[in-house]
Design an enzyme around this catalytic site. Structure first.
Site, PDB file in Angstrom:
ATOM      1  CG  ASP A   1      30.624  41.194  43.606  1.00  0.00           C
ATOM      2  OD1 ASP A   1      31.542  41.639  43.824  1.00  0.00           O
ATOM      3  OD2 ASP A   1      30.244  40.391  42.556  1.00  0.00           O
TER       4      ASP A   1
ATOM      5  CD  GLU B   1      38.451  45.637  41.384  1.00  0.00           C
ATOM      6  OE1 GLU B   1      37.495  44.951  41.463  1.00  0.00           O
ATOM      7  OE2 GLU B   1      39.023  45.507  40.181  1.00  0.00           O
TER       8      GLU B   1
ATOM      9  CG  HIS C   1      35.619  40.242  36.378  1.00  0.00           C
ATOM     10  ND1 HIS C   1      36.330  41.235  36.750  1.00  0.00           N
ATOM     11  CD2 HIS C   1      35.156  39.957  37.787  1.00  0.00           C
ATOM     12  CE1 HIS C   1      36.053  41.508  37.957  1.00  0.00           C
ATOM     13  NE2 HIS C   1      35.149  40.896  38.543  1.00  0.00           N
ATOM     14  N   GLY C   2      35.364  36.442  34.041  1.00  0.00           N
ATOM     15  CA  GLY C   2      34.759  35.644  33.121  1.00  0.00           C
ATOM     16  C   GLY C   2      35.959  34.856  32.531  1.00  0.00           C
TER      17      GLY C   2
ATOM     18  CB  SER D   1      34.704  31.320  37.055  1.00  0.00           C
ATOM     19  OG  SER D   1      33.356  31.819  37.584  1.00  0.00           O
TER      20      SER D   1
ATOM     21  CG  ASN E   1      34.228  37.807  44.661  1.00  0.00           C
ATOM     22  OD1 ASN E   1      34.532  37.432  45.670  1.00  0.00           O
ATOM     23  ND2 ASN E   1      33.756  38.929  44.178  1.00  0.00           N
TER      24      ASN E   1
ATOM     25  CG  ASP F   1      28.422  36.009  38.294  1.00  0.00           C
ATOM     26  OD1 ASP F   1      27.556  35.118  38.289  1.00  0.00           O
ATOM     27  OD2 ASP F   1      28.385  37.028  37.973  1.00  0.00           O
TER      28      ASP F   1
END
Ligand code: G3H
Ligand code: 13P
Ligand code: ZN
Length: 287
Positions: free
Chosen positions: A83, A135, A182-183, A213, A232, A234
């Site tokens: 990744d 990406e 992300h996050g 997530s 995805n 994480d």
């Protein structure tokens, strides 16, 4: 059974569901992901970032995934993926270890630089029969946009550029930016579904959604309908692991300083999260 990521993604796209690509960095997380997938009868992708490759050496976790999948859970397809590889060197290292699927992430570079570097990676990978995800646009991180409203136009994937990029670079899958982050950064209020639809019409390859997530039901279905076949995940896993660990350490009397008890509980917490996600993405029963 170890299965190529390409095969897992192609089948999901054809049959109109999505799989989870879950990040691991240790034994317990690896076991939890594969066990959860097995119990849900689901195909699954396990991935390592460059940081995890550096932390573990890469080979140790790669072989762990292989052993757990082949020996303990041979009935479900398990794909192994690198990744966010950010250099040709890390891609070469992954190839040496045995990865057959990698992401090259040049999303922070200018279009031409991203294209040139991605082409180089694809050139290297084609000879080794390794599939490549790239990406275009960029999926921002918490550190970039935090919890404020972001200027989303800056990050979004341009559908015409994506068409050109895929044709020129010859990649196998594309990570798209449509308001995802992300996050637990603040995402766009509504993902740009129209943009995704256009990207999907122009491209005939699997589309990947990073930063899943905190994605819930409605949004998940809308993007799967428009071509997303992999999410995805994480942060949700790390959080489950670390929160559980922190609680165990607070209640020292329950754990009698047994490392297997403490980490075993954290492993179970991860397993539960992965099961929830698999259900949400609708890959349960697809193995
Ligand atoms: O998108 C990828 C990860 O959430 C970042 O993970 O801290 O292992 O680089 P990392
Ligand atoms: P989250 O940490 O937001 O789940 O994103 C994971 C990811 O995109 C890994 O590539
Ligand atoms: Zn990501």
């Amino acid at each position: 059974m170890i299965t190529s990521v390409k095969e897992i993604l192609t089948k999901a796209k054809k049959d109109g569901y999505a799989v989870g690509a879950f990040n691991t960095a240790n034994l317990e997380t690896t076991q939890a992901i594969i066990k959860a997938a097995n119990e849900m009868h689901s195909p699954v992708i396990i991935q390592m970032t460059e940081k995890t490759m550096n932390y573990t050496g890469g080979r140790a976790i790669f072989n762990l995934i292989k052993n757990v999948a082949e020996f303990y859970y041979p009935k479900i397809p398990v794909g192994i993926h690198l990744d966010h590889g950010k250099s040709l060197e890390i891609i070469q290292r992954a190839a040496d270890i045995g990865f057959t699927s990698v992401m090259y992430d040049g999303s922070r570079d200018k279009y031409d630089d991203n294209l040139t570097a991605t082409k180089k990676v694809v050139g290297f990978c084609k000879k080794k029969k390794i599939s490549v995800q790239a990406e275009l646009g960029s999926v921002p991180y918490f550190g970039e946009i935090g919890t404020e409203n972001a200027d989303w136009e800056k990050y979004m994937t341009n559908p015409n550029q994506a068409e050109e990029f895929v044709k020129d670079a010859g990649i196998d899958a594309l990570a798209v930016a449509i308001g995802n982050a992300h996050g637990f950064a603040k995402e766009r209020k509504t993902p740009d579904y129209a943009r995704l639809e256009m990207i999907n019409k122009k491209l005939n390859i699997p589309l990947i959604l990073h930063g899943a997530s905190d994605w819930e039901n409605g949004k998940v279905d809308e993007v799967v309908e428009r071509g997303i076949c992999c999410f995805n995940v994480d942060t949700a896993i790390r959080l489950a692991f670390i929160n559980n660990l922190a609680n165990s350490l607070k209640n020292k009397s329950d754990i009698s300083f047994d490392i297997r008890k403490v980490l075993g509980n954290a492993r179970e917490a991860v397993e539960n999260v992965v099961k929830e996600k698999i259900k949400l993405f609708r890959s349960d029963g697809k193995a």
